[in-house]
Design a protein around this motif. Structure first.
Motif, PDB file in Angstrom:
ATOM      1  N   ASN A  84      26.964  63.036  -4.036  1.00  0.00           N
ATOM      2  CA  ASN A  84      26.813  61.583  -3.935  1.00  0.00           C
ATOM      3  C   ASN A  84      25.574  61.104  -4.686  1.00  0.00           C
ATOM      4  O   ASN A  84      25.051  60.018  -4.423  1.00  0.00           O
ATOM      5  N   SER A  87      24.731  57.456  -6.007  1.00  0.00           N
ATOM      6  CA  SER A  87      24.405  56.348  -5.101  1.00  0.00           C
ATOM      7  C   SER A  87      22.904  56.084  -5.034  1.00  0.00           C
ATOM      8  O   SER A  87      22.478  55.047  -4.515  1.00  0.00           O
ATOM      9  N   SER A  91      20.198  59.536  -1.132  1.00  0.00           N
ATOM     10  CA  SER A  91      21.205  60.518  -0.726  1.00  0.00           C
ATOM     11  C   SER A  91      20.697  61.946  -0.920  1.00  0.00           C
ATOM     12  O   SER A  91      21.038  62.852  -0.149  1.00  0.00           O
TER      13      SER A  91
END
Length: 205
Positions: A84, A87, A91
């Motif tokens: 991820n 993002s 994260s």
């Protein structure tokens, strides 16, 4: 976080988390693998983390993870693949802190590092740890250009705050929120990071 700023915190065991999951979009190639002193920037970062006897050293990878693993020695450390990563930096921080809490529950604190500060060596890491020992503070950050940032130490009492981070803000908001629980170490060269080709050209080899 209701801990009184006067309470001295003792650190016996600490980790270093190296954030290296980004795509280096402004550079156009993985900054993690740019060479500095005949080694990739990331390898220098790893070596410096190991020199201060961090246990464990946690490396967070994302973009270019396979390429990086082929060119960097990741032995004797924990490697987390953050799928991820796009993002934002939060994260990567939350994935590493989660792993640290689950697998190394007796850890008293951690140092956050990013891989593109070429002058963030074992010396500055040692200064952060010494300053924490002297002050007993929950946070010890690097100070440069009228701000504070990485590398930065966070006591385990701040782990919940780190786990609550979202997006691409990193830990800056925590440093600003808990100034009363913080100490600083002067690190003038901390303002130098590698985001563009020009930054790299200006870096003294």
């Amino acid at each position: 976080m209701n801990r009184e700023s006067t309470e001295a915190l003792i650190v016996k065991k600490f980790a270093v988390i190296i954030l290296a999951a980004g795509s280096s979009s402004r550079l156009g190639s993985p900054k993690q693998l740019l060479h500095y002193y005949d080694k990739p920037l990331l390898q220098n970062c790893i070596d410096n983390a190991k020199q201060v006897q961090a246990d464990p050293v946690i490396l967070v990878l994302g973009a270019y993870k396979e390429l990086i693993k082929d060119q960097v020695d990741t032995g004797n450390m924990i490697v987390i693949e953050n799928n991820n990563w796009a993002s934002g930096m939060a994260s990567s921080i939350t994935s590493a802190v989660t792993a640290l809490k689950n697998d190394f529950p007796d850890t008293d604190g951690l140092i956050l590092m990013v891989c593109d500060q070429p002058y963030a060596d074992s010396g500055i890491l040692s200064q952060l740890l010494l300053r924490q020992k002297e002050t007993g503070k929950a946070i010890v950050a690097s100070a440069y250009e009228e701000t504070t940032g990485t590398p930065a130490f966070f006591h385990r009492s701040m782990f919940t705050e780190l786990l609550g981070l979202q997006g691409d803000t990193g830990a800056k908001k925590i440093l600003e929120k808990y100034k009363n629980l913080s100490a600083n170490v002067s690190f003038k060269a901390g303002s130098i990071d590698i985001d563009t080709t020009e930054d790299y050209k200006n870096l003294a080899k």
